[in-house]
Design a protein around this motif. Structure first.
Motif, PDB file in Angstrom:
ATOM      1  N   ILE A  34      67.960  27.618  32.246  1.00 21.01           N
ATOM      2  CA  ILE A  34      68.230  26.283  32.790  1.00 21.01           C
ATOM      3  C   ILE A  34      67.482  25.255  31.951  1.00 21.01           C
ATOM      4  CG2 ILE A  34      68.000  24.743  34.773  1.00 21.01           C
ATOM      5  CD1 ILE A  34      68.042  27.264  36.548  1.00 21.01           C
ATOM      6  N   ASN A  66      62.546  25.264  29.959  1.00 19.26           N
ATOM      7  CA  ASN A  66      63.446  26.299  30.456  1.00 19.26           C
ATOM      8  C   ASN A  66      62.996  26.645  31.862  1.00 19.26           C
ATOM      9  OD1 ASN A  66      65.043  28.481  31.047  1.00 19.26           O
ATOM     10  ND2 ASN A  66      64.376  29.737  29.334  1.00 19.26           N
ATOM     11  N   GLY A  68      64.793  28.402  33.919  1.00 19.61           N
ATOM     12  CA  GLY A  68      65.544  29.587  34.342  1.00 19.61           C
ATOM     13  C   GLY A  68      64.754  30.869  34.164  1.00 19.61           C
ATOM     14  N   LEU A  72      66.284  30.416  26.718  1.00 17.50           N
ATOM     15  CA  LEU A  72      67.158  29.267  26.510  1.00 17.50           C
ATOM     16  C   LEU A  72      67.295  29.020  25.014  1.00 17.50           C
ATOM     17  CD1 LEU A  72      68.589  26.673  27.720  1.00 17.50           C
ATOM     18  CD2 LEU A  72      66.378  25.554  27.391  1.00 17.50           C
ATOM     19  N   ASP A 124      72.778  27.268  28.682  1.00 18.56           N
ATOM     20  CA  ASP A 124      72.695  26.992  30.119  1.00 18.56           C
ATOM     21  C   ASP A 124      74.120  26.986  30.663  1.00 18.56           C
ATOM     22  OD1 ASP A 124      72.543  25.845  32.674  1.00 18.56           O
ATOM     23  OD2 ASP A 124      70.959  24.455  32.102  1.00 18.56           O
TER      24      ASP A 124
END
Length: 151
Positions: A34, A66, A68, A72, A124
Motif C-alpha cells: 500500500i 509502504n 501494506g 512495494l 499497489d
C-alpha cells in the motif's frame, strides 16, 4: 442403496477436502503493498516563500511509506505542468519502510496560483496515487512577491 451411501460419503469427503484446501490457501495469503504519501489528504500546501531570497525553482522531496504487508515497487512517477521528476526510490520498499520522490518546478515571479500534481504508479492494487501541490504567489504591500498558501 449401498452405492448411494458410498457415493454420498465420497462426495461429502471431497467437499470437506476442497473446503480445507481453500481455507488453508487463504490463511497463507499475505496482504498487498500500500503506497501512502506522508501528507494529509495527498496534498502539499506550500508555506510562504519569498522569491527574492530564493531561486525561481522549487525543489521538493516527497516522502511515502509502504503501509501494506508485501514489498512495494514504484514503477513510474510523472509530474504535470512543467513539474520534473528528478528521482525516486526504485528499489523494493519493505513493509513499514519509506521511499522518496524528488521533484522540481519553476515559479514565475508574478501573482498566480500554483497547482501541480505528481502521480506514482506502483504494484499497489488500489491503483496509481496522485499528490497535489498547491500555493499562491501574491504581491505584498511593499511590492515584494511571496509564495503563500493563503487565498
Amino acid at each position: 442403496m449401498k452405492t448411494l451411501f458410498r457415493f454420498s460419503g465420497i462426495l461429502f469427503l471431497g467437499i470437506m477436502l476442497v473446503g480445507l484446501t481453500n481455507n488453508n490457501s487463504l490463511a497463507n495469503k499475505k496482504g498487498d503493498p500500500i503506497l501512502k504519501f506522508k501528507t494529509e489528504n495527498n496534498r502539499i500546501q506550500l508555506d510562504t516563500m519569498y522569491l527574492n531570497d530564493m531561486d525561481d525553482e522549487v525543489n521538493l522531496e516527497i516522502e511515502f511509506e509502504n503501509k501494506g504487508d508485501e514489498p512495494l515497487v514504484v514503477n513510474k512517477v510523472s509530474g504535470c505542468c512543467g513539474t520534473q521528476v528528478k528521482d525516486w526510490t526504485k528499489s523494493p520498499i519493505s513493509p513499514g519502510n519509506k521511499g522518496k520522490i524528488n521533484i522540481e518546478f519553476r515559479v514565475p515571479p508574478r501573482p498566480h496560483k500554483i497547482s501541480r500534481t505528481v502521480k506514482a504508479i506502483s504494484n499497489d492494487p488500489r491503483g496509481a496515487k496522485t499528490l497535489r501541490i498547491e500555493g499562491i504567489v501574491t504581491k505584498q504591500e511593499d511590492n515584494s512577491i511571496n509564495l503563500d498558501n493563503q487565498n
